[in-house]
Design a protein around this motif. Structure first.
Motif, short mmCIF file in Angstrom:
data_model
loop_
_atom_site.label_atom_id
_atom_site.label_comp_id
_atom_site.label_asym_id
_atom_site.label_seq_id
_atom_site.Cartn_x
_atom_site.Cartn_y
_atom_site.Cartn_z
N ALA A 3 -7.23 -10.43 -0.30
CA ALA A 3 -6.82 -10.21 -1.60
C ALA A 3 -5.34 -10.19 -1.47
O ALA A 3 -4.71 -9.51 -0.66
N VAL A 4 -4.67 -10.79 -2.32
CA VAL A 4 -3.09 -10.92 -2.31
C VAL A 4 -2.51 -10.72 -3.70
O VAL A 4 -3.27 -11.33 -4.53
N ALA A 250 -11.99 6.79 -0.60
CA ALA A 250 -11.65 5.28 -0.62
C ALA A 250 -12.22 4.55 1.06
O ALA A 250 -11.85 3.46 0.93
N ALA A 251 -12.59 5.67 1.90
CA ALA A 251 -13.09 4.74 3.10
C ALA A 251 -13.92 3.86 3.00
O ALA A 251 -15.11 4.00 2.24
N ALA A 370 -9.52 -0.71 -10.46
CA ALA A 370 -9.67 -1.32 -8.98
C ALA A 370 -10.97 -0.84 -8.11
O ALA A 370 -11.77 0.23 -8.80
N ARG A 371 -11.48 -1.49 -7.25
CA ARG A 371 -12.75 -1.14 -6.46
C ARG A 371 -12.53 0.14 -5.88
O ARG A 371 -11.21 0.52 -5.77
N ARG A 372 -13.48 0.86 -5.40
CA ARG A 372 -13.50 2.21 -4.82
C ARG A 372 -12.52 2.13 -3.66
O ARG A 372 -11.62 3.18 -3.59
N ASP A 374 -9.59 0.45 -3.05
CA ASP A 374 -8.37 -0.18 -3.28
C ASP A 374 -7.52 0.73 -2.57
O ASP A 374 -7.22 1.81 -2.80
N ARG A 375 -6.61 0.06 -1.82
CA ARG A 375 -5.67 0.88 -0.95
C ARG A 375 -4.40 1.23 -1.65
O ARG A 375 -3.82 2.17 -1.16
N GLU A 376 -4.00 0.45 -2.73
CA GLU A 376 -2.91 1.06 -3.35
C GLU A 376 -3.08 2.45 -4.23
O GLU A 376 -2.38 3.31 -4.09
N ARG A 377 -4.29 2.42 -4.59
CA ARG A 377 -4.92 3.82 -5.34
C ARG A 377 -4.92 4.96 -4.19
O ARG A 377 -4.42 5.94 -4.46
N ALA A 378 -5.58 4.29 -3.23
CA ALA A 378 -5.53 5.32 -2.19
C ALA A 378 -4.43 6.00 -1.66
O ALA A 378 -4.17 7.19 -1.52
N ALA A 379 -3.06 4.95 -1.65
CA ALA A 379 -1.99 5.29 -1.02
C ALA A 379 -1.31 6.31 -2.09
O ALA A 379 -0.76 7.40 -1.76
N LEU A 380 -1.54 6.07 -3.40
CA LEU A 380 -1.04 6.78 -4.28
C LEU A 380 -1.56 8.32 -4.34
O LEU A 380 -0.86 9.32 -4.61
#
Length: 747
Positions: A3-4, A250-251, A370-372, A374-380
């Protein structure tokens, strides 16, 4: 499937600023084995790989990182010895640990192991190893702290860079380096520097664990938090909710595996934190020093009382009065949700907090569907959760909460700023993203104006410059659709105006803070508003120095208040250089007339003086927040026949003992520990030590902390009265001492 995040069609400028984020193969620093990406099989030299970085990165990325780290090192190391012993309380403990491995392990204040500091010893271990290698001096003590600061900047960069662009990671690193309280504490010898590094590293480990749900990374994250506990006890655990919740959410693995992995992380935390606690608890009291800060010589009392829940409730036996109920003012200032923004705390780390929270919340809304995993949301959630959780605890804690504790906010604040600012920029084709960016920039500029307006004589033009540039930057962001035909101009305007408005005020404050020597127990940044700084109600303690007329030292400024570079002093001590032998006499490198050590007249001859009006003691005694100052004659007296005694002297509270110990290089008993209120020793124990000839002198003028709560300092008061009635007073350069080997005839 990879995904980009694609570039927007609105502006070709995105190619200049934003390489796409590949969330399946996150960019890793230092990879790439050949000059052509590995196709020819020609390997690059280690030097080329180090300087150039990964071939898939733009050519400027690695040099930009190295430049950031180099400038940060210069900022944190420049003229570092000017602060002398900085916090003499910890410097004396470093001296003790460099002489005695027992003192090293337990964190004793003196090498004869009477009492420990009121914190666990991990931060001391780093400085003590340095002191054993380079000798005990200001540089060997403070350089490890500065290097921990550089490492924290690098760790923030690495953590953000795992999932995001180089721009986001570099911006995050810059924000850490330019947070004023970071420059303050990474140039000081309190435990907070190591704590910030360890907790940032734990976030990096969790990010690595989230990528492939690998348990080993969670074990590392828990271990790092555990060693954070060995640095500053329960404060380290404030990050655990963010770590655990983000991993559970998020894992990329099943629910029950996520649960037991979090449990494993918790167990690793307890093991890493608990081994030292177990050793201390199981060691007989006769075979170890008294646990400083406790009221019953118990490490558990220290953990859960003075350094634990007492910080939240204000009920800290043997300590000082807490902040009072939420919304009211107590000895340590008002508590409540706005505490981070008041005159005591605001200039420390709050410059970017309003804008960061706005951007983080806006970007979180964009990722809500976003999907569970999702790295962007996890980082936030990770960076924002750590920021909010720690910030709320500092804001609402009713016990001892010093403004410099906010250094713990710098890494999560930086990560949130870097990720959310670049994330919204990548979505700038949407009006909501542009509005969010513009609102955040306006909020940051307005808040910077408010903070600067609290010290209107400090660079008076700066607040008007910030608000003007901020407004212009917000207008440009909102007008991006009309600049699509000039993408380079658009990028330049947004970068110049936006970053300028957001970072110029913290930059000035950070440089001024780094240029100011700091000492005492409660350092503060520059500028320090009237009524803020080291102690609520006034900037009464050294370390909060500000520059008159808004000038930096060396550019025509004259220091006023706090620590000035032009002060004179007559104390003695060690400092300067990495020499392992006899330290130079000039303990405070820099300008001015100094004969070494801690100046009896303070820095700059202001109202605040070590042992003077600004402290809690008299003459050479430092009181419970500032170090004592030993004259050459007194130091010579203490050193005479020092080998015949376990302690060359005893005095009330650790800061008073620290100055004499550092000057004489011999152990001094700190009666009552840091505050002078610990019940150690009792009068009977002290009489026994004296009868056995273990203590040479008693030095008057220290005194217990004046805000006793639970621990009234009765033992130290009784000891002082007993000494005064059984021994003859002698004055040496204004300091009253008693020779405990020569009782009066009547006694």
């Amino acid at each position: 499937m990879t995904a980009v995040i694609p570039p927007t069609s609105e502006s070709a400028a995105i190619g200049l600023l934003d390489p796409p984020i590949d969330v399946a193969e996150p960019p890793r620093l230092g990879e790439g084995a050949s000059t052509d990406g590995g196709r020819s099989g020609v390997r690059r030299s280690p030097v080329v790989r180090f300087v150039r970085g990964r071939e898939s990165d733009a050519a400027w990325v690695r040099p930009a990182l190295l430049t950031l780290l180099t400038l940060t090192a210069v900022l944190y190391l420049w003229d570092l010895g000017a602060s002398g012993w900085a916090n003499s309380f910890y410097s004396a403990a470093v001296q003790a640990g460099s002489k005695s491995w027992k003192a090293f392990f337990f964190g004793s204040s003196d090498s004869s192991n009477f009492i420990t500091v009121d914190k666990p010893p991990a931060a001391l271990w780093v400085m003590e190893i340095s002191a054993r290698i380079f000798g005990v001096n200001s540089w060997s003590i403070l350089v490890p702290q500065a290097l921990e600061g550089v490492a924290t900047v690098g760790m923030v960069y690495l953590t953000v860079r795992r999932w995001f662009t180089a721009q986001a990671a570099l911006l995050a690193g810059v924000v850490v380096a330019l947070t004023p309280v970071a420059a303050l504490m990474f140039r000081f010898n309190n435990p907070d520097a190591l704590l910030a590094l360890l907790l940032t590293a734990s976030m990096y480990a969790l990010v690595r664990g989230l990528e492939k749900a690998q348990t080993k990374w969670l074990v590392l994250a828990g271990t790092l938090v555990g060693f954070g506990f060995l640095t500053k006890m329960l404060q380290a655990f404030l990050i655990i909710p963010a770590l655990a919740i983000v991993y559970l959410l998020a894992a990329p693995t099943g629910w029950w595996r996520r649960v037991w992995q979090v449990v494993v992380m918790g167990v690793s935390t307890l093991v890493a934190a608990g081994w030292w606690v177990a050793v201390v608890a199981l060691t007989p009291a006769a075979d170890r020093p008294y646990v400083g800060g406790s009221q019953n010589n118990s490490i558990l009392n220290l953990i859960f009382g003075y350094n634990g829940f007492g910080r939240l409730t204000g009920h800290e036996s043997g300590s000082v009065v807490g902040g009072g109920a939420t919304g009211t003012a107590g000895q340590w200032g008002p508590t409540g949700l706005t505490r981070l923004f008041n005159t005591d705390f605001g200039n420390m780390a709050s410059w970017l907090i309003p804008g960061a929270l706005l951007m983080g919340a806006a970007l979180l809304v964009f990722t809500i569907r976003a999907r569970r995993t999702d790295r962007e949301r996890a980082a936030l959630l990770l960076w924002g959760g750590a920021l909010v959780g720690t910030g709320l605890t500092i804001s609402l804690g009713q016990g001892i909460i010093h403004p410099y504790y906010t250094v713990a906010l710098a890494p999560p604040l930086a990560g949130l700023v870097g990720i959310s600012a670049v994330g919204l920029w990548q979505r700038r084709s949407r009006w909501a993203a542009r509005c969010s960016l513009a609102a955040a920039l306006l909020a940051t500029s307005l808040w910077s104006f408010v903070l600067l307006d609290r010290t209107p004589s400090w660079f008076p033009f700066l607040r008007f410059l910030v608000i003007t540039v901020g407004i212009l930057g917000a207008v440009v962001i909102l007008g991006l659709p009309w600049l699509r035909k000039t993408p380079k101009l658009a990028v330049g305007l947004v970068a110049g105006l936006g970053l300028g408005a957001a970072l110029v005020a913290p930059l000035f404050s950070t440089v001024a803070t780094a240029a100011t020597p700091h000492s005492g127990a409660i350092p503060s940044v520059t500028p320090t508003p009237s009524g803020g700084g080291g102690f609520p109600g006034g900037g009464g303690f050294p370390g909060g120095g500000r520059f008159a007329g808004g000038r930096f030292p060396g550019f025509g400024g004259t220091g006023t208040g706090g620590a000035s570079r032009t002060g004179t002093g007559t104390g003695t001590g060690t400092g300067g250089g990495f020499a392992g032998g006899t330290p130079p006499s000039g303990g405070f490198p820099g300008r001015g007339s100094r004969q070494g050590g801690l100046p009896t007249g303070g820095f700059g001859g202001g109202a605040t003086r070590f042992g003077g009006a600004g402290g809690f003691g008299g003459a050479g005694g430092g009181g419970f927040l500032n170090s004592s100052s030993s004259s050459p004659a007194l130091t010579k007296l203490l050193k005479a026949d020092a080998d015949h005694y376990t302690w060359v002297a005893a005095t009330v509270n650790s800061n008073s003992a620290a100055g004499y110990q550092l000057a004489s290089d011999d152990p001094v008993m700190a009666i009552g520990g840091f505050n002078g209120t610990d019940p150690a020793p009792t009068l009977a124990q002290f009489e026994k030590y004296v009868s056995e000839g273990k203590i040479h002198y008693f030095i008057s003028g220290g005194g217990a902390g004046g805000f006793g709560r639970g621990g009234s300092g009765d033992d130290s008061t009784k000891i002082t009265s007993w000494v005064e009635s059984h021994f003859t007073a002698k004055t040496v350069d204004g300091t009253t001492i008693y020779n405990l080997t020569s009782p009066t005839v009547s006694s």
